[in-house]
Scaffold this motif. Structure first.
Motif, PDB file in Angstrom:
ATOM      1  N   LEU A 186      42.975  37.118  38.794  1.00 31.41           N
ATOM      2  CA  LEU A 186      41.901  37.111  38.649  1.00 31.41           C
ATOM      3  C   LEU A 186      41.489  37.254  37.479  1.00 31.41           C
ATOM      4  O   LEU A 186      40.160  36.793  37.666  1.00 31.41           O
ATOM      5  CB  LEU A 186      41.648  39.183  38.265  1.00 31.41           C
ATOM      6  N   SER A 187      41.829  36.092  36.684  1.00 31.54           N
ATOM      7  CA  SER A 187      41.283  35.979  35.853  1.00 31.54           C
ATOM      8  C   SER A 187      40.237  33.708  35.956  1.00 31.54           C
ATOM      9  O   SER A 187      40.358  33.432  35.091  1.00 31.54           O
ATOM     10  CB  SER A 187      42.132  35.212  34.341  1.00 31.54           C
ATOM     11  N   LEU A 210      49.182  42.067  43.914  1.00 32.36           N
ATOM     12  CA  LEU A 210      49.640  40.383  43.399  1.00 32.36           C
ATOM     13  C   LEU A 210      48.953  39.895  45.216  1.00 32.36           C
ATOM     14  O   LEU A 210      48.480  38.412  44.457  1.00 32.36           O
ATOM     15  CB  LEU A 210      50.365  39.796  43.129  1.00 32.36           C
ATOM     16  N   SER A 211      49.455  40.089  45.812  1.00 39.24           N
ATOM     17  CA  SER A 211      49.155  38.803  46.760  1.00 39.24           C
ATOM     18  C   SER A 211      47.418  38.234  47.372  1.00 39.24           C
ATOM     19  O   SER A 211      46.593  38.017  47.389  1.00 39.24           O
ATOM     20  CB  SER A 211      49.807  39.257  47.826  1.00 39.24           C
ATOM     21  N   GLN A 212      46.613  39.929  47.214  1.00 40.38           N
ATOM     22  CA  GLN A 212      45.364  40.320  47.732  1.00 40.38           C
ATOM     23  C   GLN A 212      45.109  39.156  45.978  1.00 40.38           C
ATOM     24  O   GLN A 212      43.967  38.348  46.228  1.00 40.38           O
ATOM     25  CB  GLN A 212      45.217  41.795  47.214  1.00 40.38           C
ATOM     26  N   ALA A 213      45.468  39.407  45.064  1.00 38.50           N
ATOM     27  CA  ALA A 213      44.968  38.926  43.883  1.00 38.50           C
ATOM     28  C   ALA A 213      44.728  37.346  43.849  1.00 38.50           C
ATOM     29  O   ALA A 213      43.618  37.054  43.685  1.00 38.50           O
ATOM     30  CB  ALA A 213      45.153  39.197  42.491  1.00 38.50           C
ATOM     31  N   MET A 219      39.701  31.663  47.538  1.00 39.17           N
ATOM     32  CA  MET A 219      38.831  32.173  48.175  1.00 39.17           C
ATOM     33  C   MET A 219      37.601  31.903  47.370  1.00 39.17           C
ATOM     34  O   MET A 219      36.916  30.708  47.744  1.00 39.17           O
ATOM     35  CB  MET A 219      38.434  33.600  48.411  1.00 39.17           C
ATOM     36  N   SER A 220      37.837  31.591  46.215  1.00 35.86           N
ATOM     37  CA  SER A 220      36.823  31.932  44.662  1.00 35.86           C
ATOM     38  C   SER A 220      37.031  30.360  44.830  1.00 35.86           C
ATOM     39  O   SER A 220      36.203  29.469  44.352  1.00 35.86           O
ATOM     40  CB  SER A 220      37.423  32.490  43.670  1.00 35.86           C
ATOM     41  N   GLN A 221      38.169  29.442  44.320  1.00 37.50           N
ATOM     42  CA  GLN A 221      37.950  28.408  44.379  1.00 37.50           C
ATOM     43  C   GLN A 221      37.318  27.593  45.483  1.00 37.50           C
ATOM     44  O   GLN A 221      37.080  26.179  44.858  1.00 37.50           O
ATOM     45  CB  GLN A 221      39.728  27.660  44.079  1.00 37.50           C
ATOM     46  N   ASP A 228      31.578  41.058  49.921  1.00 40.82           N
ATOM     47  CA  ASP A 228      31.820  41.504  51.364  1.00 40.82           C
ATOM     48  C   ASP A 228      33.417  41.415  52.361  1.00 40.82           C
ATOM     49  O   ASP A 228      34.758  42.548  52.886  1.00 40.82           O
ATOM     50  CB  ASP A 228      31.284  40.850  53.310  1.00 40.82           C
ATOM     51  N   MET A 229      33.717  39.567  51.524  1.00 44.10           N
ATOM     52  CA  MET A 229      35.611  39.561  50.797  1.00 44.10           C
ATOM     53  C   MET A 229      36.302  40.442  50.628  1.00 44.10           C
ATOM     54  O   MET A 229      37.466  40.580  51.100  1.00 44.10           O
ATOM     55  CB  MET A 229      35.520  38.012  51.087  1.00 44.10           C
ATOM     56  N   MET A 230      35.881  40.591  49.089  1.00 46.02           N
ATOM     57  CA  MET A 230      36.309  41.837  48.367  1.00 46.02           C
ATOM     58  C   MET A 230      36.685  42.843  49.042  1.00 46.02           C
ATOM     59  O   MET A 230      37.600  43.263  48.910  1.00 46.02           O
ATOM     60  CB  MET A 230      35.211  41.901  47.465  1.00 46.02           C
ATOM     61  N   TYR A 231      35.608  43.734  49.957  1.00 43.26           N
ATOM     62  CA  TYR A 231      35.333  44.812  50.208  1.00 43.26           C
ATOM     63  C   TYR A 231      36.605  44.361  51.552  1.00 43.26           C
ATOM     64  O   TYR A 231      37.958  45.381  51.740  1.00 43.26           O
ATOM     65  CB  TYR A 231      34.589  45.547  51.647  1.00 43.26           C
TER      66      TYR A 231
END
Length: 291
Positions: A186-187, A210-213, A219-221, A228-231
């Motif tokens: 997440l960092s 861990l897999s979701q993080a 996705m961030s990169q 919406d994607m986080m939800y």
């Protein structure tokens, strides 16, 4: 040579950006009681305050707090002349010996010490004919710190990554609500994304696996991560969220052959439940025909 002085607590100023928290907990209460009965057994460590009057406290923030709590106003202090880098390194080393250290404390302590070691290294290399590149200095500092604290270089880097987390998420790591390895992933999220993620976690009352993080990091990169994607990601069922039924093995062991493996026992239980379920589906039909 070190000098021990009896100083008033008002003369001692906390170390700038001190990463170790002083909490009013059971340990501090026990320390206070010890000081009440036996006094301060180990002198505090300070240096002349580089920013004004008094002294900057390097080691002994918990002892200082316990003394204030116990009503002790004057404490023995070792006064040592240290430059900024020496003061940071000494402060970190003295506090890393504590039994309970939060992930955030280690993260910022490692980062502060590495930066001080790098500054010391650069100053040494200025006299060299060829100055060592910054990346080389950093890697050398990482290796030296890893040996000193008994961690791998990779683990040191993971801890330093935590300093990129926003305070609200870092607090969740300290509280054990988010695992260390997940926090490292997440960092890599941007600051704004982390605030959005915290809001989603708060609303949904859940944290990522861990897999979701890791997916959100990727996705961030790639610029694809939004609320919406986080939800959507956090809404997926995790293996540890699936309902589980635990059965005491001892209560059923007498019904299985002695040579049955745990896998065979589970398979037999599943088969028996399946047979029972099929039998329940047949019973109503038979009752209907008898009417």
């Amino acid at each position: 040579m070190d000098e021990i002085k009896l100083l008033n607590l008002n003369q001692l100023h906390d170390f700038a950006n001190h990463p170790f928290k002083v909490e009013e907990n059971t340990e501090l209460c026990e320390l206070m009681r010890s000081i009440e009965t036996e006094g301060v057994l180990v002198p505090l460590l300070a240096r002349p305050n580089p920013n004004g009057e008094g002294y900057e406290l390097i080691s002994g923030h918990r002892r200082k707090a316990a003394c204030a709590w116990a009503g002790v106003t004057d404490v023995p202090v070792v006064v040592r002349d240290l430059d900024d880098n020496q003061a940071v390194i000494t402060m970190v080393d003295s506090n890393l010996q504590r039994e309970h250290i939060k992930p955030s404390e280690k993260a910022y302590a490692y980062k502060m010490k590495l930066e001080a070691m790098n500054r010391q290294g650069r100053r040494t290399d200025i006299t060299s004919a060829q100055v060592e590149p910054k990346s080389g200095l950093l890697e050398r500092s990482n290796e030296l710190l890893a040996k000193q604290v008994g961690e791998s270089v990779a683990q040191i880097k993971r801890y330093v990554r935590l300093t990129n987390l926003i305070p609200k998420i870092l607090d969740m790591v300290d509280d054990g609500k988010i695992a260390f390895t997940i926090a490292v992933e997440l960092s890599y999220l941007k600051e704004e994304e982390q605030y959005e993620l915290h809001a989603v976690m708060d609303l949904e009352q859940c944290t990522p696996s861990l897999s979701q993080a890791n997916r959100m990091k990727r996705m961030s990169q790639s610029g694809e991560l939004d609320m919406d994607m986080m939800y959507e990601v956090l809404g997926e069922e995790k293996p540890n969220q699936r309902e589980q039924i635990k059965i005491n093995a001892d209560s059923l062991s007498k019904y299985f052959p002695p040579d049955f493996t745990p896998k065979q026992k589970v398979e037999l239980i599943e088969q028996l439940v399946k047979d029972w379920h099929e039998q329940q589906a047949i019973v109503p039909v038979r009752k209907g025909r008898g009417r």
